[in-house]
Structures are given as structure tokens and as C-alpha cells.
Design a protein around this motif. Structure first.
Motif, PDB file in Angstrom:
ATOM      1  N   ASP A 191       0.858  -1.188   0.000  1.00  0.00           N
ATOM      2  CA  ASP A 191       0.000   0.000   0.000  1.00  0.00           C
ATOM      3  C   ASP A 191       0.895   1.238   0.000  1.00  0.00           C
ATOM      4  O   ASP A 191       1.266   1.766   1.056  1.00  0.00           O
ATOM      5  CB  ASP A 191      -0.909  -0.016   1.228  1.00  0.00           C
ATOM      6  N   ALA A 192       1.245   1.705  -1.198  1.00  0.00           N
ATOM      7  CA  ALA A 192       2.176   2.826  -1.323  1.00  0.00           C
ATOM      8  C   ALA A 192       1.599   4.114  -0.752  1.00  0.00           C
ATOM      9  O   ALA A 192       2.334   4.919  -0.157  1.00  0.00           O
ATOM     10  CB  ALA A 192       2.543   3.028  -2.793  1.00  0.00           C
ATOM     11  N   ALA A 193       0.297   4.332  -0.923  1.00  0.00           N
ATOM     12  CA  ALA A 193      -0.325   5.562  -0.413  1.00  0.00           C
ATOM     13  C   ALA A 193      -0.267   5.604   1.109  1.00  0.00           C
ATOM     14  O   ALA A 193       0.055   6.642   1.709  1.00  0.00           O
ATOM     15  CB  ALA A 193      -1.770   5.648  -0.890  1.00  0.00           C
ATOM     16  N   LEU A 194      -0.554   4.483   1.754  1.00  0.00           N
ATOM     17  CA  LEU A 194      -0.493   4.430   3.213  1.00  0.00           C
ATOM     18  C   LEU A 194       0.946   4.573   3.701  1.00  0.00           C
ATOM     19  O   LEU A 194       1.204   5.261   4.691  1.00  0.00           O
ATOM     20  CB  LEU A 194      -1.093   3.128   3.728  1.00  0.00           C
ATOM     21  N   ALA A 195       1.883   3.939   3.006  1.00  0.00           N
ATOM     22  CA  ALA A 195       3.284   4.036   3.404  1.00  0.00           C
ATOM     23  C   ALA A 195       3.746   5.486   3.376  1.00  0.00           C
ATOM     24  O   ALA A 195       4.447   5.950   4.284  1.00  0.00           O
ATOM     25  CB  ALA A 195       4.153   3.185   2.484  1.00  0.00           C
ATOM     26  N   ALA A 196       3.340   6.236   2.353  1.00  0.00           N
ATOM     27  CA  ALA A 196       3.717   7.648   2.250  1.00  0.00           C
ATOM     28  C   ALA A 196       3.052   8.473   3.347  1.00  0.00           C
ATOM     29  O   ALA A 196       3.688   9.341   3.953  1.00  0.00           O
ATOM     30  CB  ALA A 196       3.335   8.178   0.875  1.00  0.00           C
ATOM     31  N   ALA A 197       1.763   8.197   3.616  1.00  0.00           N
ATOM     32  CA  ALA A 197       1.051   8.933   4.659  1.00  0.00           C
ATOM     33  C   ALA A 197       1.648   8.643   6.031  1.00  0.00           C
ATOM     34  O   ALA A 197       1.815   9.549   6.858  1.00  0.00           O
ATOM     35  CB  ALA A 197      -0.426   8.563   4.638  1.00  0.00           C
ATOM     36  N   ALA A 198       1.985   7.384   6.274  1.00  0.00           N
ATOM     37  CA  ALA A 198       2.579   7.008   7.561  1.00  0.00           C
ATOM     38  C   ALA A 198       3.967   7.626   7.719  1.00  0.00           C
ATOM     39  O   ALA A 198       4.350   8.031   8.824  1.00  0.00           O
ATOM     40  CB  ALA A 198       2.657   5.487   7.669  1.00  0.00           C
ATOM     41  N   GLU A 199       4.701   7.720   6.626  1.00  0.00           N
ATOM     42  CA  GLU A 199       6.031   8.343   6.642  1.00  0.00           C
ATOM     43  C   GLU A 199       5.937   9.819   7.021  1.00  0.00           C
ATOM     44  O   GLU A 199       6.750  10.332   7.795  1.00  0.00           O
ATOM     45  CB  GLU A 199       6.677   8.195   5.266  1.00  0.00           C
ATOM     46  N   ARG A 200       4.928  10.494   6.478  1.00  0.00           N
ATOM     47  CA  ARG A 200       4.738  11.923   6.793  1.00  0.00           C
ATOM     48  C   ARG A 200       4.282  12.126   8.225  1.00  0.00           C
ATOM     49  O   ARG A 200       4.685  13.094   8.887  1.00  0.00           O
ATOM     50  CB  ARG A 200       3.715  12.542   5.832  1.00  0.00           C
ATOM     51  N   LEU A 201       3.444  11.225   8.702  1.00  0.00           N
ATOM     52  CA  LEU A 201       2.835  11.404  10.022  1.00  0.00           C
ATOM     53  C   LEU A 201       3.758  11.001  11.167  1.00  0.00           C
ATOM     54  O   LEU A 201       3.732  11.623  12.240  1.00  0.00           O
ATOM     55  CB  LEU A 201       1.536  10.586  10.089  1.00  0.00           C
TER      56      LEU A 201
END
Length: 246
Positions: free
Chosen positions: A96-106
């Protein structure tokens, strides 16, 4: 600063006074605290018991609920560790690339309470008053995963009226470990007995920690032995001000 409170499911259900204390403390320091109603379990219980796919939608909902906040504070080192260390890995595992990016930002904006106070807000003296003999137990996740170090102790030392005493073998685990206490009850009970013995040896009135899960476990042991020793989350002690002007 606009701060979001991630209260955690255990605190919300069993120790709601801790969440209220976090809000009272931060508002006293001049900050606005929001409570995103869409927040949910961080998925730690699911991950720890092998239900990894079931933890994925919880991580997605968490990222959505807390997106856009300057800082997220939680009165739980274990849940902070789950969000910061495991949400990204879980997303990557299931592609899940979108979640990975969101989790990285958060992740860099999610803080355990003592981290937020000391590192982000730059305060150690929060104006608290707590005239009791207190000993502090550093929970496993705060000690080994988040590495909060002496931040909680620095905050406690600045509390007026407190008599802070050292806990023998403080860094040893209390034996809770979530489902570990259920699956390995005999070992957990032996570890708890050691921890209770060390707490009693301090002569303290109150045991403090930064995770209500550990306080629940140790508090149960103290209560069953009728020790008279209470438990308080770090947030509750830091929020206390009664009698401060005396």
C-alpha cells in the motif's frame, strides 16, 4: 500549536482521567487540543497476535484521522511506537504505497507525552504540584523502542511538593506485554511479583508510569496485596495543581 490527542483505546475505556489530564495540562500551557472523533485503535493488538491484514485498515484510518495536525500526542509509549515504527512497515508489507507515504509523513509528528513536552514544547516545569512520595517505572516501549530516556524523570523532578524516589531494577519488565500476560500467565505473574516487591521497597505512596497498560497490571498486583500504594499516569501528576499556592 494545534495538537491532536490520540487517547488510545485502553486509556479511553479504562482510564479516561488520563486523557482529560493531557488536555488540561496542554491547555494550561497555552495550546489548543483537538480530539479527532474518527480515531481508532492503532492496531497494535492485532499485529502482536498475528492478525496483520486486520491491522492494515486501522493504520489507514489512523493516518486519515490525524492528517494535517502539527503534532499528535498520546499518553502511551506502546501506541506511539506502533504508529511510528510499524505502520510504515505494515503498509510496505502489503504493497500500500499511499499508506506508506502517509505514515512516513505522520510518524515524526506523533509524540509520547514526555517527548512532546520536553522536545517539541521545550518545557520541563509545567507548574504541577503533587505532594506525595512517588516512584517511576519506565515501561518497556518507552525505554527500548521510543528511548525517551530521562524525559519523564526531568518532568517529575520539576513538580512541586513531590518526593521522587528511585525504583530498584527499574528497567526490568513488569510482565504485562499485552497478550503475553494471558498466554504466559505464570511467567507474567513471576515478573509482576518482582516488580511489586521493588515498588514496595521504595516506601512510596504512588507508582507513576507513562503507559496505563503497565499501571493496570502492576496496580492489580499492588491492590491484591492491599499495599495501599496507588498508581498514577505521568499525565495525571503533571496536570495536578491542587494546593500549589500553599
Amino acid at each position: 500549536m494545534r495538537i491532536a490527542l490520540f487517547v488510545t483505546c485502553l486509556t479511553d475505556a479504562l482510564s479516561p482521567q488520563t486523557g482529560r489530564s493531557v488536555v488540561a495540562l496542554l491547555e494550561r500551557l497555552g495550546h489548543r487540543v483537538d480530539f479527532p472523533r474518527a480515531q481508532n485503535c492503532c492496531g497494535q493488538m492485532h499485529l502482536n497476535t498475528g492478525y496483520r491484514p486486520e491491522a492494515l485498515p486501522l493504520a489507514r484510518r489512523f493516518a486519515d484521522a490525524f492528517a494535517g495536525y502539527e503534532a499528535v500526542v498520546t499518553p502511551s509509549a506502546s501506541c506511539a511506537g506502533m504508529v511510528r515504527e510499524h505502520h510504515r512497515a505494515l503498509a510496505a508489507e502489503y504493497g500500500d504505497a499511499a499508506l506508506a507515504a502517509a505514515a512516513e509523513r505522520l510518524a515524526p509528528r506523533v509524540h509520547e507525552l514526555s517527548e512532546l513536552l520536553v522536545d517539541v514544547l521545550g518545557v520541563t516545569d509545567v507548574g504541577a504540584y503533587f505532594p506525595h512520595r512517588v516512584t517511576y517505572h519506565p515501561t518497556c516501549h518507552s525505554l527500548r523502542m521510543l528511548r525517551v530516556g530521562d524525559r519523564p524523570l526531568r518532568l517529575l523532578r520539576a513538580v512541586r511538593g513531590i518526593d521522587l524516589v528511585e525504583l530498584p531494577e527499574a528497567e526490568s519488565c513488569c510482565g504485562f506485554g499485552g497478550t503475553f500476560a494471558l498466554k504466559n500467565s505464570a511467567v507474567s505473574g513471576a515478573m509482576l511479583a518482582d516488580k511489586v516487591r521493588h515498588v514496595r521497597a521504595t516506601g512510596g505512596d504512588v507508582l507513576c508510569a507513562a503507559d496505563n497498560s503497565c499501571l493496570m497490571h502492576i496496580g492489580g498486583g499492588l491492590s491484591r496485596l492491599d499495599t495501599g500504594i496507588g498508581t498514577r499516569h505521568l499525565a495525571e501528576i503533571l496536570a495536578a495543581t491542587e494546593g500549589a499556592g500553599r
